[in-house]
Design an enzyme around this catalytic site. Sequence first.
Site, short mmCIF file in Angstrom:
data_model
loop_
_atom_site.label_atom_id
_atom_site.label_comp_id
_atom_site.label_asym_id
_atom_site.label_seq_id
_atom_site.Cartn_x
_atom_site.Cartn_y
_atom_site.Cartn_z
N GLU A 123 0.85 -1.19 0.00
CA GLU A 123 0.00 0.00 0.00
C GLU A 123 0.89 1.23 0.00
O GLU A 123 2.08 1.16 0.31
CB GLU A 123 -0.90 0.01 1.24
CG GLU A 123 -2.18 -0.78 1.05
CD GLU A 123 -3.10 -0.74 2.24
OE1 GLU A 123 -2.69 -0.23 3.31
OE2 GLU A 123 -4.23 -1.21 2.12
N HIS A 242 -9.66 10.78 4.49
CA HIS A 242 -9.41 9.91 3.34
C HIS A 242 -9.78 10.69 2.09
O HIS A 242 -10.87 11.26 2.02
CB HIS A 242 -10.25 8.64 3.44
CG HIS A 242 -9.76 7.55 2.53
ND1 HIS A 242 -9.86 7.64 1.16
CD2 HIS A 242 -9.13 6.38 2.80
CE1 HIS A 242 -9.33 6.55 0.63
NE2 HIS A 242 -8.88 5.78 1.59
N ARG A 288 -1.57 10.85 2.03
CA ARG A 288 -3.02 11.03 2.11
C ARG A 288 -3.46 12.48 2.36
O ARG A 288 -4.42 12.95 1.78
CB ARG A 288 -3.54 10.20 3.29
CG ARG A 288 -4.34 9.04 2.87
CD ARG A 288 -4.90 8.30 4.03
NE ARG A 288 -5.14 6.92 3.57
CZ ARG A 288 -5.60 5.95 4.31
NH1 ARG A 288 -5.88 6.15 5.57
NH2 ARG A 288 -5.79 4.75 3.81
N HIS A 347 -11.67 9.97 8.37
CA HIS A 347 -11.49 8.52 8.25
C HIS A 347 -10.90 7.93 9.53
O HIS A 347 -11.26 6.84 9.94
CB HIS A 347 -10.54 8.27 7.08
CG HIS A 347 -10.42 6.84 6.69
ND1 HIS A 347 -11.51 6.08 6.36
CD2 HIS A 347 -9.32 6.04 6.54
CE1 HIS A 347 -11.10 4.86 6.04
NE2 HIS A 347 -9.79 4.81 6.15
N ARG A 382 -1.41 8.66 10.11
CA ARG A 382 -1.33 7.21 10.21
C ARG A 382 -0.87 6.58 8.90
O ARG A 382 -1.34 6.94 7.83
CB ARG A 382 -2.72 6.68 10.57
CG ARG A 382 -2.83 5.17 10.57
CD ARG A 382 -4.28 4.77 10.72
NE ARG A 382 -5.06 5.14 9.56
CZ ARG A 382 -5.80 4.29 8.84
NH1 ARG A 382 -5.85 3.01 9.18
NH2 ARG A 382 -6.48 4.70 7.80
C1 LIG Z 1 -14.18 2.36 5.77
C2 LIG Z 1 -12.95 2.11 6.61
C3 LIG Z 1 -11.89 1.38 6.11
C4 LIG Z 1 -10.75 1.15 6.89
N1 LIG Z 1 -9.74 0.35 6.39
C5 LIG Z 1 -8.69 0.03 7.19
C6 LIG Z 1 -7.70 -0.89 6.77
O1 LIG Z 1 -7.77 -1.45 5.68
N2 LIG Z 1 -6.67 -1.16 7.62
C7 LIG Z 1 -6.56 -0.59 8.85
O2 LIG Z 1 -5.59 -0.87 9.57
N3 LIG Z 1 -7.50 0.28 9.27
C8 LIG Z 1 -8.57 0.59 8.49
N4 LIG Z 1 -9.52 1.45 8.95
C9 LIG Z 1 -9.43 1.94 10.33
C10 LIG Z 1 -9.80 0.80 11.29
O3 LIG Z 1 -10.88 0.09 10.75
C11 LIG Z 1 -10.18 1.31 12.67
O4 LIG Z 1 -9.23 2.20 13.15
C12 LIG Z 1 -10.27 0.13 13.65
O5 LIG Z 1 -11.13 -0.85 13.13
C13 LIG Z 1 -10.78 0.59 14.99
O6 LIG Z 1 -11.08 -0.54 15.77
P1 LIG Z 1 -11.71 -0.30 17.21
O7 LIG Z 1 -11.97 -1.65 17.78
O8 LIG Z 1 -10.88 0.65 17.96
O9 LIG Z 1 -13.09 0.49 16.91
P2 LIG Z 1 -14.40 0.01 16.15
O10 LIG Z 1 -14.15 -1.15 15.29
O11 LIG Z 1 -14.99 1.22 15.51
O12 LIG Z 1 -15.35 -0.48 17.33
C14 LIG Z 1 -15.84 0.43 18.28
C15 LIG Z 1 -16.91 -0.26 19.12
O13 LIG Z 1 -17.31 0.60 20.19
C16 LIG Z 1 -18.74 0.71 20.20
N5 LIG Z 1 -19.07 1.97 20.87
C17 LIG Z 1 -18.79 3.25 20.49
N6 LIG Z 1 -19.22 4.12 21.43
C18 LIG Z 1 -19.76 3.36 22.43
C19 LIG Z 1 -20.38 3.67 23.67
N7 LIG Z 1 -20.53 4.94 24.10
N8 LIG Z 1 -20.85 2.65 24.44
C20 LIG Z 1 -20.73 1.35 24.02
N9 LIG Z 1 -20.13 1.01 22.86
C21 LIG Z 1 -19.67 2.00 22.08
C22 LIG Z 1 -19.14 0.56 18.74
O14 LIG Z 1 -20.50 0.24 18.60
C23 LIG Z 1 -18.19 -0.57 18.34
O15 LIG Z 1 -18.69 -1.81 18.81
C24 LIG Z 1 -10.66 1.70 8.18
C25 LIG Z 1 -11.71 2.44 8.69
C26 LIG Z 1 -12.86 2.66 7.92
C27 LIG Z 1 -14.00 3.45 8.49
#
Ligand SMILES: Cc1cc2nc3c(=O)[nH]c(=O)nc-3n(C[C@H](O)[C@H](O)[C@H](O)COP(=O)(O)OP(=O)(O)OC[C@H]3O[C@@H](n4cnc5c(N)ncnc54)[C@H](O)[C@@H]3O)c2cc1C
Length: 532
Positions: A123, A242, A288, A347, A382
């Site tokens: 990438e 993004h 980016r 993003h 990032r």
């Molecule tokens: C479209 C897209 C594509 C991406 N592609 C990539 C990629 O290819 N590679 C990469 O490394 N990163 C990528 N990213 C970034 C990456 O996906 C995220 O940074 C990562 O998944 C975050 O994981 P997380 O577990 O911290 O949060 P999340 O997966 O967002 O999970 C957060 C959780 O907390 C819950 N939540 C939120 N607020 C509360 C609350 N007040 N009370 C209870 N629950 C709550 C939500 O419902 C969810 O269950 C991408 C992001 C997006 C949006």
Amino acid sequence: MLKDHFRPQSFNGIDDIVIVGGGLAGLFCALKLAPRPVTILAAAPIGHGASSAWAQGGIAAAMSPGDTFEKHVADTVTAGAGIVDEKMTRMMVAEGPARIHDLLEYGVPFDRDLEGKLLLSREAAHSERRIVRVRGDMAGKAIMEALIAAVRRTPSIRIIEGYVVEELVREGRFISGVVARPDAGQSKTRVSFPARAVVLCSGGIGHLYAVTTNPWEACGQGVGMAARAGAIIADPEFVQFHPTAINIGKDPAPLATEALRGDGAVLVNSAGHRFMLDIHPDGELAPRDIVSRGVFAEVQAGRGAFLDCTKAVGKHFPEMFPTVYASCLAASIDPVTQPIPVVPAVHYHMGGVLTDGQGRTSIDGLWAAGEVTSTGVHGANRLASNSLLEAVVFAARIAESIKGTLPAPKLTEWGDDAGENDDPVTVEDSPPFKVLRSLMSECVGVVRTRESLTRAIREIAALERANNRLRFANIITTAKLIAVAALQRTESRGGHFRADCPSERPEWQRRTYLTLAQAERLAAEVAETEPA
Ligand SMILES: Cc1cc2nc3c(=O)[nH]c(=O)nc-3n(C[C@H](O)[C@H](O)[C@H](O)COP(=O)(O)OP(=O)(O)OC[C@H]3O[C@@H](n4cnc5c(N)ncnc54)[C@H](O)[C@@H]3O)c2cc1C
């Protein structure tokens, strides 16, 4: 919303460990803590409302024969524009391959070659092929499906879906539990969850802005909650846009993955001019933030921006990028023959709750992992595919840290909490939230100035005075931290661009650390000293 077989009989006992959020960070941490009893509270049903399930690229890990940890660290440091924490990055990168093997053991079907070896792709800004993927752009969905199945098989993990956590309860030095509102935040009753340890994994902040690729649950509640409980927040001003979200008026905006540009797709305006070549020698493959500003300028000038994949990808689009293809077709755009209209969208948040190598925050009893944190590995920008890596590496480190030591909470009265002072709110539909999102995009967005940030801070204060609901308070606290830190940083670096100070400045080659009390003081100074 709450699945019956997971419905707890009573919440009045002390939960051992409460994890807020069921994305990759939350689920991975729970699995690593097994057989220790864990309760996961998630705002939406598991698998929904999480950015993790939408990840299209994959996870970065230095695993190919030509690659080394040093190269992966060097690429991360370069992308982070001078303020990456190298020690934390080294730790993350070195543990990457082991965490990929964990994911394989949990059943993630990463792509392999004919000999069964992991297929690694490249990438932008990675000097080697080091991204593990699943069927083109399906990595997030496949990873989450495998982890959800693993979590459901693990008896020590209790999942409570549709509970929106509104408050981290602090007793003296300790966080001793959380208070949540059931029914996706619509219940009139709030429920308390005392816990020996709380792990915040609530994801990002995209929905603080009008255009974002994130699910609406990613609206910055976690950072706000932690700041309101007294935690130190780091680097909040660094927001990654993004450059190629699909501009079809959808909220959230679907993503046209960076891999399309990697495969040769070009950015043109409505006159067909390839504008990125005027801006950077790497054209569409420039960093980016630079591509985002290029696209932003065309959209602002009314010329529009379009990702033309017709020559580079053409008829292979459906099998190579099935998710993007489906999003385009839903808007009656055939990317095989037509350019895709694009716009920059929020993003990823590089900033967040400050954590150390064990995922500990600055408050005892509170750990944090995933996008809600600022571990220091992303600096000001990032590197693509490092966020899923960060989520699993630090979630696993937290599990080790909690296994080894537990704070003893001082518990006072706990029980169901009627929440009399607070009405349930549908945050995403409320008028003040819509006003806030437009304000953040307009004044704290891709291009910022002293004037726009001052206006944002004043209007955030007015919105705050008019709306004292708890959930909104968490959201607006995060907005305030971002705006104040962006005003303070009188330079441009990575995802933070100030049109009035467009260069990097050596005195700002450092991270930002901010408490809510400090942000309040700075916001008050703006109100007193800056002309309206
Ligand atoms: C479209 C897209 C594509 C991406 N592609 C990539 C990629 O290819 N590679 C990469 O490394 N990163 C990528 N990213 C970034 C990456 O996906 C995220 O940074 C990562 O998944 C975050 O994981 P997380 O577990 O911290 O949060 P999340 O997966 O967002 O999970 C957060 C959780 O907390 C819950 N939540 C939120 N607020 C509360 C609350 N007040 N009370 C209870 N629950 C709550 C939500 O419902 C969810 O269950 C991408 C992001 C997006 C949006």
